[in-house]
Design a protein around this motif. Structure first.
Motif, PDB file in Angstrom:
ATOM      1  N   GLY A 104       0.824  -1.207   0.000  1.00  0.00           N
ATOM      2  CA  GLY A 104       0.000   0.000   0.000  1.00  0.00           C
ATOM      3  C   GLY A 104       0.852   1.248   0.000  1.00  0.00           C
TER       4      GLY A 104
ATOM      5  N   GLU B 231      -3.041   7.207   1.885  1.00  0.00           N
ATOM      6  CA  GLU B 231      -4.476   7.139   1.553  1.00  0.00           C
ATOM      7  C   GLU B 231      -4.800   7.908   0.273  1.00  0.00           C
TER       8      GLU B 231
ATOM      9  N   ILE C  37      -3.712   5.829  -2.860  1.00  0.00           N
ATOM     10  CA  ILE C  37      -4.549   4.653  -3.131  1.00  0.00           C
ATOM     11  C   ILE C  37      -5.940   5.081  -3.584  1.00  0.00           C
ATOM     12  N   ARG C  38      -6.443   6.178  -3.016  1.00  0.00           N
ATOM     13  CA  ARG C  38      -7.776   6.655  -3.438  1.00  0.00           C
ATOM     14  C   ARG C  38      -7.747   7.043  -4.913  1.00  0.00           C
TER      15      ARG C  38
ATOM     16  N   THR D 265      -7.440   3.840  -7.115  1.00  0.00           N
ATOM     17  CA  THR D 265      -8.667   3.029  -7.228  1.00  0.00           C
ATOM     18  C   THR D 265      -9.706   3.763  -8.071  1.00  0.00           C
TER      19      THR D 265
ATOM     20  N   PRO E 268      -9.241  -2.637  -7.243  1.00  0.00           N
ATOM     21  CA  PRO E 268      -9.374  -2.581  -5.784  1.00  0.00           C
ATOM     22  C   PRO E 268      -8.043  -2.241  -5.097  1.00  0.00           C
ATOM     23  N   ALA E 269      -8.148  -1.614  -3.946  1.00  0.00           N
ATOM     24  CA  ALA E 269      -6.941  -1.176  -3.227  1.00  0.00           C
ATOM     25  C   ALA E 269      -5.980  -2.339  -2.979  1.00  0.00           C
TER      26      ALA E 269
END
Ligand SMILES: CC(C)(COP(=O)(O)OP(=O)(O)OC[C@H]1O[C@@H](n2cnc3c(N)ncnc32)[C@H](O)[C@@H]1OP(=O)(O)O)[C@@H](O)C(=O)NCCC(=O)NCCS
Length: 173
Positions: free
Chosen positions: A74, A77, A80-81, A84, A90-91
């Motif tokens: 990962g 945030e 990854i947002r 996606t 998907p994350a």
């Protein structure tokens, strides 16, 4: 005068616990010279050897660590947002290439490209889509990624220990 062996003598292999002192030393040099990472974390060892990593590699010449890369599950945030939303993926489906660095005196010899290729290959082998984020003020890294065919998804601001940073997000199609 220092002579170096031909590039073929530089081996890329999995990082071991014995490499960590040299990886940490290399990271400190790269931070001072290139501001990567932009904010030096308080736990430098933990940054290089992030326990969540799926795998990590070093480029070595004899005993010397000349480069490093890791594959993480990962990123921040916002990264990854964006990934996606932009891809519909998907994350949990991304493999994030991270902690890529090459010793200053060894640059321009395709070592960055080789390390990137190794981590990319592993992500694909694990069924993960290669993703990465890069400080917008790092032209060498950006040229490397774009030259290797990575596609820029957009820009985000990530928060790290020390402050925030504007980053480009790249995916490999
Ligand atoms: C980015 C970095 C890893 C590149 O390592 P490297 O071994 O010198 O890169 P390579 O020799 O594999 O370069 C491959 C290609 O990337 C591009 N590139 C690399 N460095 C470049 C530079 N300074 N300027 C322009 N393009 C560059 C070129 O297209 C190059 O291909 P070419 O040599 O055929 O022209 C290295 O500069 C580095 O460690 N920088 C500091 C840490 C960092 O920013 N890491 C990225 C974190 S996201």
């Amino acid at each position: 005068m220092t002579t170096r062996p031909p590039d073929g003598a530089i081996v890329i292999r999995r990082r071991s616990a014995d490499d960590l002192d040299r990886c940490e030393a290399l990271l400190r040099i790269v931070h001072l010279q290139d501001s990567y990472p932009f904010y030096l974390p308080s736990d430098v060892r933990g940054f290089v050897a992030d326990p969540s990593a799926l795998a990590s590699w070093v480029a070595i010449d004899g005993d010397e660590v000349l480069g490093h890369v890791a594959l993480h599950p990962g990123s921040t945030e916002p990264v990854i947002r964006l990934a996606t939303e932009a891809t519909g993926w998907p994350a949990a489906g991304f493999g994030v290439i991270s902690r890529l660095l090459v010793a200053p005196e060894t640059r321009g010899r395709q070592l960055g490209l080789r390390l990137l290729a190794r981590a990319t290959e592993e992500a694909l082998m694990l069924g993960l889509r290669p993703l990465l984020d890069v400080d917008t003020s790092k032209p060498a890294a950006i040229a490397l990624y774009e030259g290797a065919g990575w596609r820029r998804l957009g820009q985000v601001t990530s928060v790290f220990e020390g402050g925030s940073l504007d980053e480009f997000v790249y995916v490999l199609d």
